[in-house]
Write a protein that holds these residues in place. Structure first.
Motif, short mmCIF file in Angstrom:
data_model
loop_
_atom_site.label_atom_id
_atom_site.label_comp_id
_atom_site.label_asym_id
_atom_site.label_seq_id
_atom_site.Cartn_x
_atom_site.Cartn_y
_atom_site.Cartn_z
N TYR A 83 0.83 -1.20 0.00
CA TYR A 83 0.00 0.00 0.00
C TYR A 83 0.87 1.25 0.00
O TYR A 83 1.93 1.29 0.64
N ALA A 84 0.42 2.29 -0.70
CA ALA A 84 1.05 3.60 -0.60
C ALA A 84 0.72 4.20 0.76
O ALA A 84 -0.24 3.80 1.43
N ASP A 85 1.54 5.18 1.18
CA ASP A 85 1.16 5.89 2.40
C ASP A 85 -0.01 6.81 2.09
O ASP A 85 -0.49 6.87 0.97
N GLY A 86 -0.49 7.50 3.10
CA GLY A 86 -1.64 8.36 2.88
C GLY A 86 -2.80 8.09 3.81
O GLY A 86 -3.90 8.59 3.60
N VAL A 87 -2.58 7.25 4.88
CA VAL A 87 -3.63 7.08 5.90
C VAL A 87 -3.45 8.23 6.89
O VAL A 87 -3.20 8.06 8.06
N THR A 88 -3.56 9.42 6.34
CA THR A 88 -3.27 10.64 7.08
C THR A 88 -4.12 11.77 6.50
O THR A 88 -4.81 11.58 5.49
N GLY A 89 -4.10 12.95 7.13
CA GLY A 89 -4.87 14.08 6.61
C GLY A 89 -6.33 13.70 6.41
O GLY A 89 -6.98 13.19 7.32
N PRO A 90 -6.88 13.92 5.20
CA PRO A 90 -8.29 13.60 4.97
C PRO A 90 -8.56 12.10 4.92
O PRO A 90 -9.72 11.67 4.91
N ASN A 91 -7.50 11.28 4.88
CA ASN A 91 -7.67 9.84 4.77
C ASN A 91 -7.49 9.10 6.10
O ASN A 91 -7.29 7.89 6.11
#
Length: 664
Positions: free
Chosen positions: A227-235
């Protein structure tokens, strides 16, 4: 962590900053080895071709941009059969305790991550079903069937199915959600369809795999696209209360799969009456690690930039109660002491005032494919940001250390309000096979807490735990006999002022425990080896078999020569006479909602027993001898009458357990 650049064996490796957006390219027949303790930093894209291979036992950082790529290629395009980028276990002969290779990818878009990674995996067995995460996107469940040799199917209750946890509905779901309660186990889609695959929405999903054929204790290799990162901010992931507001009397209501809630929901934090307390089984959220890098959950309760860190983990869950982690990293069997898993989960609670953790601190490092459960104290919704939880280290980050994936544990000791004594049970080989914790602070409460959801950091342990403490008597120390047969504790809290120098009783069970090791923390930080005094100037003590007090020092290991010990914060006030009967049994008298009666749950070492029950006037109302101890004994009382009863249970060796039952 060593800052070695890398340890290599190679034939043809090239570095490039050209337009193909690949910085590191491992070509055909080239071999790259990243050794244990090594950090390889790659500031751009990464790819391999045909037989080119990266074998990683250390740590690889791939820091790119949206236009960079992470690929495994053959002569025609993407190579999807694996074998090129391998996350190895350092010690494959002992896979559960082995160190392991980790991979950190950041900044590269999911569309540009097409490379296949091989992840070697082994874990302790959790029981009939294995709790696990899947850190790969577009991963078919049929391929997991092959790679885990699990002989999985899509039939619910077969012991071979795969299910996914729903935090919203507090249940295990399959591929299709029924519109109405099912009428038969043959209803299609009530387990995961093996032909389906993981999606971006599944990256933090918590799965359970039927263990009828799946043996997680042996080495397996799982492959897929990370998985790419991005479980952050709006996610970020939302921690929002379920729409299920009641579980029914005794937890006997059923979900849409005709499964009673009390058959699969448990709560180690709420030591009020199960299913009666308004917080029992509520506000619990289950997740897995979505990455091939460890997660560090130790500082998610507060903003650590307020305690000296320049960069934090982007989490401050103000109403966090605790975290439960599935057994891992320890090889143990109840008979031999060396081969399977813990008898109980590993638990951490968080202080309501400082939001700092107490208990099994190192369990807050979640390995790749690992799972965890978070419990909140109330219904206030929260979010969980995963990206800044990633760390290569296998020990938690100190609270004043800024976040980076490579941040080492800080050895400095902060002056703080929470003092913690960990007592670790070791077998003859020095392997940790159990643990219990005693914590004190000015804001903690001594003795039984009527509403633990408000402030308590205590956590209960299972009845068959090999090491456990008892609820303390508020006035004199020692055991509070009102609760000695109701529950035992994994984390035991007391007020450091009104319980200074008073005794907490600890029991050790079974012949497998040969040594006790002390692990002492000042706030979240371990104190230096050989040190006794904490920042307050006071330290913990324990008593020997003769009753003499001894200073507990960080890292000390002592031989077990007794089944009962006293633990103290501050010099013991009275060690030779505690004024308490010390139970040396795991036998408990507790309420069982399944039978709607109180039961006697016997110590596994008991062979037979007698049970007597008296009413408040002293009249004998139940008397039974030669009771078999291989199953629970049901105390059949009329629950419609408000009354007080006293229970006396005696085994064939004369060990006695007394308990009080109050029917309201």
């Amino acid at each position: 962590m060593k800052k070695n650049l890398l340890a290599l064996g190679l034939l043809a490796i090239s570095y490039s900053v050209q337009a193909q957006n690949v910085l590191l390219h491992v070509d055909t027949d080239a071999n790259m080895y990243v050794s244990n303790g090594t950090l390889l930093y790659n500031g751009g894209g990464l790819q391999t071709r045909t037989t080119g291979k990266i074998e990683n036992r250390g740590n690889i950082m791939v820091v790119g941009s949206a236009s960079d790529v992470f690929k495994t290629l053959d002569t025609t395009g993407d190579k999807l059969d694996g074998g090129n980028i391998v996350m190895k276990l350092t010690d494959p002969a002992n896979p559960v305790t082995s160190s392991y290779g980790q991979l950190y990818i950041t900044g590269i878009s999911q569309a540009n991550i097409t490379g296949i990674v091989d992840k070697e995996y082994a874990s302790t067995k959790h029981g009939a079903y294995q709790q696990i995460g899947i850190p790969f996107i577009d991963k078919t469940f049929a391929s997991l069937n092959t790679q885990f040799a699990g002989n999985f199917n899509s039939t619910r209750w077969s012991g071979r199915e795969i299910l996914k946890w729903s935090n919203a509905n507090v249940r295990w779901d399959g591929s299709i959600i029924p519109a109405a309660p099912i009428t038969s186990a043959s209803t299609p889609g009530i387990a995961i369809d093996l032909n389906s695959a993981t999606t971006a929405q599944d990256r933090t999903a918590y799965y359970t795999f039927g263990g009828a054929n799946f043996n997680p204790e042996i080495l397996h290799t799982v492959t897929g696209k990370p998985y790419a990162d991005g479980v952050t901010g709006p996610n970020v992931v939302n921690l929002t209360p379920s729409s299920i507001t009641t579980y029914g009397a005794g937890g006997n209501n059923s979900n849409i799969y005709r499964e009673r809630y009390n058959t699969y929901i448990n709560d180690v934090f709420d030591n009020a009456v199960p299913w009666v307390s308004p917080t029992f089984g509520k506000y619990i959220y289950q997740f897995s690690n979505p990455y091939l890098t460890n997660l560090d959950l130790s500082l998610i309760g507060f903003d650590e930039t307020t305690t000296g860190a320049t960069i934090g983990d982007n989490n401050a869950i103000s109403n966090i109660w605790g975290v439960v982690v599935n057994p891992a990293n320890v090889a143990y069997n109840s008979n031999t002491g060396t081969t399977s898993g813990y008898a109980a989960a590993q638990i951490v609670t968080f202080d309501e005032n400082t939001k700092k953790p107490v208990g099994n601190f190192d369990a807050l490092i979640i390995k790749p494919l690992g799972t965890f459960k978070i419990k909140l104290r109330n219904s206030t919704s929260q979010t969980l940001d995963f990206d800044n939880l990633r760390r290569f280290s296998t020990t938690p980050r100190a609270e004043n250390t800024s976040y980076t994936v490579t941040a080492n544990k800080n050895g400095n000791n902060n002056t703080g309000s929470i003092k913690q004594l960990g007592v670790l049970a070791l077998d003859i080989n020095g392997k940790q096979i159990g643990e219990t914790y005693y914590v004190v602070a000015p804001q903690f409460a001594t003795g039984h807490i009527n509403d633990p959801s408000l402030t308590s950091v205590q956590a209960m342990t299972s009845t068959d735990a090999i090491i456990q403490t008892f609820e303390e008597n508020v006035s004199n120390g020692g055991i509070d006999q009102n609760y000695s047969s109701a529950y035992r504790l994994y984390i035991n809290e007391a007020n450091e002022t009104n319980f200074l120098g008073k005794r907490v009783d600890l029991n050790v069970f079974g012949s497998n425990v040969k040594f006790l090791k002390f692990e002492i923390r000042d706030n979240t930080n371990l104190i230096q080896n050989g040190t006794h005094a904490l920042s307050s100037g006071t330290g913990f003590y324990y008593t020997t078999a003769s009753g003499q007090p001894v200073q507990a020092k960080q890292g000390d290991v002592v031989a077990v020569n007794n089944t009962n010990y006293g633990l103290f914060y501050g010099l013991p006030q009275n060690t030779l006479d505690t004024g308490n009967v010390k139970p040396t049994s795991r036998t408990l008298v507790t309420y069982n909602p399944d039978v709607k009666n109180y039961i006697v749950r016997f110590d596994p070492d008991w062979k037979s027993a007698s049970v007597q029950v008296f009413d408040a006037s002293g009249k004998l109302v139940i008397s039974e001898k030669s009771v078999k101890t291989d199953s629970d004994y049901v105390i059949r009382l009329d629950s419609s009458n408000k009354a007080v009863y006293f229970v006396k249970v005696v085994d064939n060796s004369g060990n006695t357990v007394n308990a009080k039952i109050l029917i309201k």
